[in-house]
Design a protein around this motif. Structure first.
Motif, PDB file in Angstrom:
ATOM      1  N   PRO A  41       0.849  -1.193   0.000  1.00 30.21           N
ATOM      2  CA  PRO A  41       0.000   0.000   0.000  1.00 30.21           C
ATOM      3  C   PRO A  41       0.887   1.246   0.000  1.00 30.21           C
ATOM      4  N   ARG A  42       0.407   2.288  -0.599  1.00 34.73           N
ATOM      5  CA  ARG A  42       1.220   3.502  -0.746  1.00 34.73           C
ATOM      6  C   ARG A  42       1.725   4.039   0.587  1.00 34.73           C
ATOM      7  N   GLN A  43       0.871   3.941   1.601  1.00 37.91           N
ATOM      8  CA  GLN A  43       1.229   4.606   2.860  1.00 37.91           C
ATOM      9  C   GLN A  43       2.207   3.781   3.706  1.00 37.91           C
ATOM     10  N   GLU A  44       2.472   2.545   3.286  1.00 37.50           N
ATOM     11  CA  GLU A  44       3.359   1.703   4.093  1.00 37.50           C
ATOM     12  C   GLU A  44       4.825   2.023   3.842  1.00 37.50           C
ATOM     13  N   ASP A  45       5.607   1.923   4.906  1.00 35.59           N
ATOM     14  CA  ASP A  45       7.021   2.238   4.819  1.00 35.59           C
ATOM     15  C   ASP A  45       7.798   1.019   4.314  1.00 35.59           C
ATOM     16  N   LEU A  46       8.555   1.239   3.277  1.00 33.72           N
ATOM     17  CA  LEU A  46       9.297   0.136   2.655  1.00 33.72           C
ATOM     18  C   LEU A  46      10.303  -0.489   3.624  1.00 33.72           C
ATOM     19  N   GLU A  47      10.953   0.334   4.388  1.00 28.54           N
ATOM     20  CA  GLU A  47      11.977  -0.167   5.318  1.00 28.54           C
ATOM     21  C   GLU A  47      11.367  -1.129   6.344  1.00 28.54           C
ATOM     22  N   ASP A  48      10.221  -0.744   6.885  1.00 23.22           N
ATOM     23  CA  ASP A  48       9.560  -1.610   7.870  1.00 23.22           C
ATOM     24  C   ASP A  48       9.194  -2.955   7.244  1.00 23.22           C
ATOM     25  N   ASP A 128       4.304   7.319  -9.716  1.00 25.91           N
ATOM     26  CA  ASP A 128       2.891   7.454  -9.353  1.00 25.91           C
ATOM     27  C   ASP A 128       2.012   6.779 -10.402  1.00 25.91           C
ATOM     28  N   LEU A 129       2.335   7.032 -11.636  1.00 27.90           N
ATOM     29  CA  LEU A 129       1.540   6.452 -12.729  1.00 27.90           C
ATOM     30  C   LEU A 129       1.704   4.932 -12.772  1.00 27.90           C
ATOM     31  N   ALA A 130       2.932   4.470 -12.543  1.00 30.45           N
ATOM     32  CA  ALA A 130       3.177   3.018 -12.560  1.00 30.45           C
ATOM     33  C   ALA A 130       2.334   2.319 -11.498  1.00 30.45           C
ATOM     34  N   MET A 131       2.135   3.008 -10.388  1.00 32.50           N
ATOM     35  CA  MET A 131       1.360   2.390  -9.315  1.00 32.50           C
ATOM     36  C   MET A 131      -0.125   2.287  -9.677  1.00 32.50           C
ATOM     37  N   GLN A 132      -0.532   2.974 -10.720  1.00 30.94           N
ATOM     38  CA  GLN A 132      -1.926   2.866 -11.167  1.00 30.94           C
ATOM     39  C   GLN A 132      -2.128   1.670 -12.099  1.00 30.94           C
ATOM     40  N   MET A 133      -1.037   1.075 -12.537  1.00 34.17           N
ATOM     41  CA  MET A 133      -1.145  -0.053 -13.466  1.00 34.17           C
ATOM     42  C   MET A 133      -1.554  -1.329 -12.731  1.00 34.17           C
ATOM     43  N   THR A 163       8.179 -15.423 -22.384  1.00 32.66           N
ATOM     44  CA  THR A 163       7.449 -14.646 -23.403  1.00 32.66           C
ATOM     45  C   THR A 163       6.344 -13.807 -22.749  1.00 32.66           C
ATOM     46  N   THR A 164       5.741 -14.358 -21.710  1.00 29.56           N
ATOM     47  CA  THR A 164       4.696 -13.610 -20.991  1.00 29.56           C
ATOM     48  C   THR A 164       5.295 -12.386 -20.312  1.00 29.56           C
ATOM     49  N   ILE A 165       6.462 -12.595 -19.719  1.00 33.84           N
ATOM     50  CA  ILE A 165       7.152 -11.477 -19.046  1.00 33.84           C
ATOM     51  C   ILE A 165       7.479 -10.394 -20.074  1.00 33.84           C
ATOM     52  N   GLU A 166       8.017 -10.807 -21.185  1.00 34.17           N
ATOM     53  CA  GLU A 166       8.391  -9.840 -22.218  1.00 34.17           C
ATOM     54  C   GLU A 166       7.173  -9.046 -22.689  1.00 34.17           C
ATOM     55  N   THR A 167       6.080  -9.756 -22.915  1.00 33.96           N
ATOM     56  CA  THR A 167       4.859  -9.085 -23.386  1.00 33.96           C
ATOM     57  C   THR A 167       4.337  -8.114 -22.324  1.00 33.96           C
ATOM     58  N   ARG A 168       4.379  -8.559 -21.073  1.00 40.50           N
ATOM     59  CA  ARG A 168       3.851  -7.683 -20.007  1.00 40.50           C
ATOM     60  C   ARG A 168       4.706  -6.425 -19.831  1.00 40.50           C
ATOM     61  N   ILE A 169       6.007  -6.592 -19.965  1.00 39.07           N
ATOM     62  CA  ILE A 169       6.878  -5.413 -19.846  1.00 39.07           C
ATOM     63  C   ILE A 169       6.604  -4.445 -21.001  1.00 39.07           C
ATOM     64  N   ALA A 170       6.480  -4.993 -22.209  1.00 40.58           N
ATOM     65  CA  ALA A 170       6.215  -4.139 -23.385  1.00 40.58           C
ATOM     66  C   ALA A 170       4.866  -3.445 -23.262  1.00 40.58           C
ATOM     67  N   ARG A 171       3.862  -4.208 -22.855  1.00 43.89           N
ATOM     68  CA  ARG A 171       2.524  -3.609 -22.683  1.00 43.89           C
ATOM     69  C   ARG A 171       2.522  -2.615 -21.526  1.00 43.89           C
ATOM     70  N   GLY A 172       3.249  -2.955 -20.495  1.00 46.52           N
ATOM     71  CA  GLY A 172       3.350  -2.061 -19.337  1.00 46.52           C
ATOM     72  C   GLY A 172       3.934  -0.711 -19.738  1.00 46.52           C
ATOM     73  N   ARG A 177       3.124   5.030 -20.865  1.00 47.57           N
ATOM     74  CA  ARG A 177       3.196   6.177 -21.788  1.00 47.57           C
ATOM     75  C   ARG A 177       1.807   6.781 -21.997  1.00 47.57           C
ATOM     76  N   GLU A 178       0.813   5.897 -22.128  1.00 45.82           N
ATOM     77  CA  GLU A 178      -0.558   6.391 -22.334  1.00 45.82           C
ATOM     78  C   GLU A 178      -1.073   7.121 -21.098  1.00 45.82           C
ATOM     79  N   LEU A 179      -0.752   6.562 -19.930  1.00 48.51           N
ATOM     80  CA  LEU A 179      -1.158   7.240 -18.690  1.00 48.51           C
ATOM     81  C   LEU A 179      -0.485   8.616 -18.583  1.00 48.51           C
ATOM     82  N   ALA A 180       0.789   8.646 -18.964  1.00 51.92           N
ATOM     83  CA  ALA A 180       1.522   9.914 -18.899  1.00 51.92           C
ATOM     84  C   ALA A 180       0.930  10.926 -19.884  1.00 51.92           C
ATOM     85  N   ALA A 181       0.582  10.453 -21.069  1.00 48.69           N
ATOM     86  CA  ALA A 181       0.005  11.353 -22.088  1.00 48.69           C
ATOM     87  C   ALA A 181      -1.338  11.893 -21.615  1.00 48.69           C
ATOM     88  N   THR A 182      -2.141  11.006 -21.029  1.00 52.34           N
ATOM     89  CA  THR A 182      -3.454  11.434 -20.519  1.00 52.34           C
ATOM     90  C   THR A 182      -3.277  12.486 -19.429  1.00 52.34           C
TER      91      THR A 182
END
Lengths: 196, 205
Positions: A41-48, A128-133, A163-172, A177-182
């Motif tokens: 979750p966004r509010q959680e501290d990574l270190e903890d 921030d945008l990546a976290m919306q994916m 191949t699934t990983i590759e596709t997901r990274i490419a689609r991601g 980019r689309e989120l950033a453009a929007t």
């Protein structure tokens, strides 16, 4: 996992070798942190959360029966830790100032020294945008940002075909980019409305 | 070429995983759709920026170490639990003490040649063995002396081994005509009261 990939160290750690446990954690903690970033979750501290995973790692490594399952197991421990943190309603709130996962102002980090304030702001915005994916796209995309994390290694971690990983990274990347453009369009529209 | 193919091609270029065939396909595509260069540049920039953000965020990981001391504490507890299940906790502590110290016990026979003269010079272990031997002979020591109750175990950074803190338990007897103990009465005053047996006379131990 092949023999050159540290399976002997995993075995030694399972047997309780303290040096192996220590070294194994050091070798894998950076991608563990990235998994946490992708799922926490966004509010959680990574270190903890990292400390929680390190604790679970030390306490439960001896229960692992198959050294080849080590990476998926550790990934599951990290995801469970992140999700448990999400379910908890009584977690502390006093870390708000440092909670934004990408607003780390660690002055000693070399990348930060090289980045201009504008670049930092852009990095922050993209995270921030990546976290919306969707998680399925976010996790491999973030893992790919760690040095040495090839499609093959991400595939080993997630137990998904390469191949699934590759596709997901490419689609991601496309999604990002689309989120950033929007977002850019919305900002421009907002600014144009404010003009007299 | 479909949209996904185009994205994958761009991704492979960014990740350094493009084969010569991929590059040929990319150039052919670029000849038809020049805006792929712009897409590549934007995706590359996004990747660089998000990588910097990730690197910055996970830098904290380099400072988080595995809490090894928990590992040893758990192993000790587990060993105690296992042994305790058949020997009781006192026995477990004793057995664990032997295990934790490599099976070394103070044998009643050891150090016998040294005698117990006041001029004895030797190691503490030899001196202890001498005391134990004498104790067995006179009947003063009534319980096995290998009981060691472990208080703590921590890694020793100097030797690479472990520092074990334990109590060495030696049960002795003393014959006293009128035993008394010191205590405190209900007014908080120090008093001396007789110590009386809690078991009927007979075999006390």
């Amino acid at each position: 996992m092949d023999r050159d990939d540290g399976s002997w160290m995993v075995n030694a750690a399972i047997q309780g070798d303290a040096d192996a446990i220590r070294a194994l954690w050091q070798e894998h903690r950076r991608w563990v942190a990235t998994i946490l970033l992708a799922h926490k979750p966004r509010q959680e501290d990574l270190e903890d959360l990292l400390q929680d995973v390190a604790m679970a790692f030390v306490k439960k490594i001896s229960q692992l029966r198959d050294e080849e399952a080590f990476k998926p197991w550790l990934r599951t421990v990290a995801i469970n830790t992140a999700r448990a943190a999400g379910r908890s309603v009584t977690r502390r709130r006093h870390h708000d100032a440092k909670l934004r996962l990408h607003t780390d102002d660690r002055a000693d980090h070399p990348d930060r020294d090289r980045m201009s304030p504008d670049d930092r702001e852009e990095s922050r915005r993209l995270m921030d945008l990546a976290m919306q994916m969707p998680e399925g796209y976010r996790e491999p995309l973030l893992l790919r940002c760690i040095q040495g994390m090839s499609y093959k290694r991400i595939s080993e971690l997630t137990e998904l075909p390469e191949t699934t990983i590759e596709t997901r990274i490419a689609r991601g990347r496309r999604m990002l980019r689309e989120l950033a453009a929007t977002q850019e369009k919305e900002i421009k529209r907002t600014l144009s409305v404010r003009k007299p | 070429m479909t949209g996904v193919d185009r994205d994958i091609l761009i991704s492979r270029v960014i990740d350094g995983e493009a084969t010569p065939e991929d590059w040929t396909a990319f150039k052919a595509l670029a000849a038809r759709e020049p805006d792929i260069w712009r897409d590549l540049a934007e995706a590359q920039q996004d990747h660089a920026e998000i990588t910097a953000a990730i690197e910055s965020a996970i830098a904290i990981a380099d400072e988080i170490e595995a809490p090894i001391e928990v590992h040893f504490s758990d192993r000790l507890t587990e060993k105690l639990r296992m042994v305790g299940s058949w020997g009781g906790w006192a026995a477990a502590a004793a057995v664990i003490a032997i295990w934790a110290t490599g099976g070394v016990v103070f044998s009643p026979g050891a150090g016998q040649q040294a005698g117990i003269s006041g001029t004895f010079v030797g190691t503490p272990e030899e001196k202890l063995n001498e005391y134990l031997d004498e104790g067995y002979k006179t009947g003063r020591i009534v319980a096995p002396v290998y009981s060691r109750v472990i208080n703590n175990i921590i890694p020793d950074p100097n030797s690479g081994g472990y520092i074990i803190a334990y109590d060495l338990v030696i049960s002795e007897i003393a014959i006293v005509e009128n035993p008394m103990i010191e205590g405190v009465n209900e007014f908080g005053q120090a008093v001396t009261v007789p110590l009386r047996p809690t078991k009927p006379a007979g075999r006390p131990f």
